[in-house]
Design a protein around this motif. Structure first.
Motif, short mmCIF file in Angstrom:
data_model
loop_
_atom_site.label_atom_id
_atom_site.label_comp_id
_atom_site.label_asym_id
_atom_site.label_seq_id
_atom_site.Cartn_x
_atom_site.Cartn_y
_atom_site.Cartn_z
N UNK A 124 0.91 -1.15 -0.06
CA UNK A 124 -0.13 0.00 -0.02
C UNK A 124 0.82 1.16 -0.02
N UNK A 125 0.55 2.18 -0.97
CA UNK A 125 1.47 3.20 -1.13
C UNK A 125 0.66 4.65 -1.01
N UNK A 126 0.96 5.57 0.06
CA UNK A 126 0.06 6.44 0.38
C UNK A 126 0.75 7.78 0.23
N UNK A 127 0.40 8.67 -0.82
CA UNK A 127 1.02 9.84 -1.09
C UNK A 127 0.08 11.02 -0.98
N UNK A 128 0.79 12.06 -0.24
CA UNK A 128 0.29 13.40 0.51
C UNK A 128 0.79 14.31 -0.79
N UNK A 130 1.99 14.52 -3.50
CA UNK A 130 3.48 14.40 -3.89
C UNK A 130 4.70 14.57 -3.58
N UNK A 131 4.50 15.01 -2.10
CA UNK A 131 5.74 15.47 -1.69
C UNK A 131 6.12 14.41 -0.35
N UNK A 132 5.15 13.70 0.33
CA UNK A 132 5.28 12.71 1.35
C UNK A 132 4.64 11.24 0.92
N UNK A 133 5.58 10.34 1.18
CA UNK A 133 4.88 9.11 0.57
C UNK A 133 5.07 7.95 1.95
N UNK A 134 4.17 7.11 2.21
CA UNK A 134 4.53 5.97 3.04
C UNK A 134 4.31 4.73 2.29
N UNK A 135 5.07 3.59 2.37
CA UNK A 135 4.80 2.34 1.62
C UNK A 135 4.76 1.20 2.95
N UNK A 136 3.76 0.79 2.94
CA UNK A 136 3.56 -0.40 3.79
C UNK A 136 3.34 -1.82 2.98
N UNK A 137 4.04 -2.95 3.66
CA UNK A 137 3.90 -4.12 2.89
C UNK A 137 3.65 -5.36 3.98
N UNK A 138 2.74 -4.75 4.93
CA UNK A 138 2.43 -5.78 5.87
C UNK A 138 3.22 -6.12 7.01
N UNK A 139 4.31 -5.57 7.00
CA UNK A 139 5.20 -5.77 8.07
C UNK A 139 4.52 -5.24 9.54
N UNK A 140 4.22 -6.17 10.49
CA UNK A 140 3.48 -5.55 11.51
C UNK A 140 2.33 -5.12 11.24
N UNK A 141 1.74 -4.52 12.27
CA UNK A 141 0.35 -3.94 12.35
C UNK A 141 -0.47 -3.88 13.45
N UNK A 142 -1.61 -3.59 13.68
CA UNK A 142 -2.29 -3.24 14.93
C UNK A 142 -3.40 -4.61 15.01
N UNK A 145 -7.70 -5.89 20.94
CA UNK A 145 -7.78 -7.02 21.91
C UNK A 145 -8.16 -6.57 23.37
N UNK A 146 -9.09 -6.78 24.00
CA UNK A 146 -9.98 -6.32 25.17
C UNK A 146 -9.73 -4.81 25.35
N UNK A 147 -10.22 -4.28 23.84
CA UNK A 147 -10.15 -2.55 24.24
C UNK A 147 -8.84 -1.91 24.05
N UNK A 148 -7.69 -2.46 23.42
CA UNK A 148 -6.57 -2.13 23.43
C UNK A 148 -6.08 -2.29 21.98
N UNK A 149 -5.47 -1.18 21.55
CA UNK A 149 -4.79 -1.42 20.26
C UNK A 149 -3.40 -1.79 20.46
N UNK A 150 -3.00 -3.04 19.82
CA UNK A 150 -1.54 -3.49 20.20
C UNK A 150 -0.80 -3.69 18.73
N UNK A 151 0.55 -3.35 18.91
CA UNK A 151 1.25 -3.70 17.57
C UNK A 151 1.72 -5.08 17.44
N UNK A 152 1.53 -5.57 16.08
CA UNK A 152 1.96 -7.09 15.86
C UNK A 152 2.20 -7.28 14.38
N UNK A 153 2.48 -8.48 14.15
CA UNK A 153 2.75 -8.89 12.74
C UNK A 153 1.53 -9.47 12.30
N UNK A 154 1.19 -9.18 10.89
CA UNK A 154 0.06 -9.85 10.54
C UNK A 154 -0.06 -11.13 10.25
N UNK A 155 1.02 -11.69 10.58
CA UNK A 155 1.26 -13.01 10.64
C UNK A 155 1.01 -13.74 11.80
N UNK A 156 0.97 -12.85 12.88
CA UNK A 156 0.71 -13.47 14.34
C UNK A 156 -0.75 -14.22 14.32
#
Length: 156
Positions: A124-128, A130-142, A145-156
């Protein structure tokens, strides 16, 4: 061996937000996010490019149906986000800062959930502006669980 290719689709949308982390003090939020840490909110016009990768299906000659990808991108991203205030209208951002990185993660997770073949999602490539860009490939994520947002791998 079957050929491997990427297929991508773009969609533009506008959101509003302000950058603020519930884990930081007011002083730290102002230092980290500067003028973007203003509850009066501001808006951005983003372009998201969703890139799939996989074996070219010999029956259709492509990785997946482009019309299906366009339709999914529109329903999963543009229709859910366009014109919204991320911090107040999208539950995901109630517990994580509405940064470009977190927006890319949200889009990835939404697309992954809605794709018939989620293994085809590559980037997923997100551009603002055309000056700022983020590329995300699924490594980690949120995960929620029990009302909390936790960082994790999307393979967990």
């Amino acid at each position: 061996m079957a050929p491997i290719a990427t297929l991508s689709c773009k969609e533009s949308f506008t959101i509003s937000h302000y950058l603020n982390s519930p884990l930081l003090s007011n002083t730290a939020n102002k230092r980290v996010y500067g003028e973007c840490n203003n509850p009066a909110v501001h808006s951005h016009e983003y372009t998201v490019e969703v890139i799939t990768r996989g074996t070219v299906d010999t029956s259709i000659g492509t990785v997946m149906s482009l019309s299906d990808l366009k339709s999914l991108l529109k329903s999963t991203v543009a229709n859910k986000l366009h014109g919204r205030n991320l911090d107040y209208e999208i539950n995901f951002f109630r517990t994580v800062p509405s940064t470009m990185e977190n927006l890319a993660i949200f889009i990835w997770q939404s697309m992954k959930q809605d794709l018939d073949e989620p293994e085809l999602l590559y980037e997923v490539k997100l551009t603002d502006n055309e000056q700022n860009c983020v590329v995300y490939n699924g490594s980690g994520g949120y995960v929620q669980r029990k009302g909390q947002t936790l960082l994790t791998s999307d393979t967990d």
